[in-house]
Design a protein around this motif. Structure first.
Motif, mmCIF file in Angstrom:
data_model
loop_
_atom_site.group_PDB
_atom_site.id
_atom_site.type_symbol
_atom_site.label_atom_id
_atom_site.label_comp_id
_atom_site.label_asym_id
_atom_site.label_seq_id
_atom_site.Cartn_x
_atom_site.Cartn_y
_atom_site.Cartn_z
ATOM 1 N N MET A 1 -47.183 -7.541 -69.194
ATOM 2 C CA MET A 1 -47.472 -8.582 -68.224
ATOM 3 C C MET A 1 -46.202 -8.990 -67.496
ATOM 4 O O MET A 1 -45.131 -9.010 -68.070
ATOM 5 N N SER A 2 -46.352 -9.338 -66.232
ATOM 6 C CA SER A 2 -45.238 -9.783 -65.409
ATOM 7 C C SER A 2 -45.226 -11.299 -65.342
ATOM 8 O O SER A 2 -46.273 -11.934 -65.372
ATOM 9 N N SER B 1 -44.921 -14.808 -63.405
ATOM 10 C CA SER B 1 -45.427 -15.207 -62.098
ATOM 11 C C SER B 1 -44.292 -15.305 -61.093
ATOM 12 O O SER B 1 -43.130 -15.488 -61.450
ATOM 13 N N LEU C 1 -48.516 -7.939 -59.684
ATOM 14 C CA LEU C 1 -49.271 -9.068 -60.215
ATOM 15 C C LEU C 1 -50.765 -8.855 -60.014
ATOM 16 O O LEU C 1 -51.182 -8.070 -59.175
ATOM 17 N N ARG C 2 -51.569 -9.578 -60.796
ATOM 18 C CA ARG C 2 -53.022 -9.409 -60.726
ATOM 19 C C ARG C 2 -53.735 -10.450 -59.889
ATOM 20 O O ARG C 2 -54.808 -10.189 -59.359
ATOM 21 N N GLU D 1 -48.051 -16.033 -65.980
ATOM 22 C CA GLU D 1 -47.975 -14.571 -65.995
ATOM 23 C C GLU D 1 -48.951 -13.986 -64.989
ATOM 24 O O GLU D 1 -50.044 -14.508 -64.779
ATOM 25 N N ASP D 2 -48.525 -12.895 -64.365
ATOM 26 C CA ASP D 2 -49.370 -12.064 -63.505
ATOM 27 C C ASP D 2 -49.984 -12.781 -62.314
ATOM 28 O O ASP D 2 -51.073 -12.422 -61.868
ATOM 29 N N THR D 3 -49.306 -13.787 -61.755
ATOM 30 C CA THR D 3 -49.870 -14.523 -60.632
ATOM 31 C C THR D 3 -48.829 -14.731 -59.534
ATOM 32 O O THR D 3 -47.696 -15.124 -59.809
#
Length: 79
Positions: free
Chosen positions: A1-2, A4, A28-29, A44-46
Motif C-alpha cells: 500500500m502507498s 496518501s 493510488l486507488r 493509505e492509497d488515496t
C-alpha cells in the motif's frame, strides 16, 4: 500500500481535471476531492485534493502543490 498524497492548489488550477492521471502516477486507488484541510482522510492509497494551502495533513502523507505534482507527472511521462 502507498501512503496518501495531498495536493493543494487554488480553485480552477486543474486539480480535478488531472485527478485520475495523478492518482495513477502516484499508484493510488482512490480520490477525495474538495477536502476541507482539517478533517480526517484515509492515510493509505488515496489522492486527497484541497484548495486549502494551510491544510493540516498527517505527517505520513506526501503533501505538494498542484504545480509540482504536474511537473512530477510530466517528468515521469518523459522518462
Amino acid at each position: 500500500m502507498s501512503r496518501s498524497v495531498v495536493i493543494y492548489g487554488p480553485h480552477l488550477c486543474g486539480k480535478h481535471a488531472n485527478a485520475q492521471e495523478l492518482r495513477e502516477h502516484f499508484g493510488l486507488r482512490a480520490v477525495i476531492e474538495d477536502w476541507d484541510g482539517h478533517s480526517s482522510y484515509p492515510l493509505e492509497d488515496t489522492l486527497v485534493l484541497t484548495e486549502n494551502p494551510d491544510a493540516i495533513a498527517d505527517s505520513s502523507s506526501k503533501v505538494m502543490h498542484h504545480g509540482w505534482a504536474i511537473r512530477e507527472l510530466l517528468a515521469g511521462a518523459r522518462a
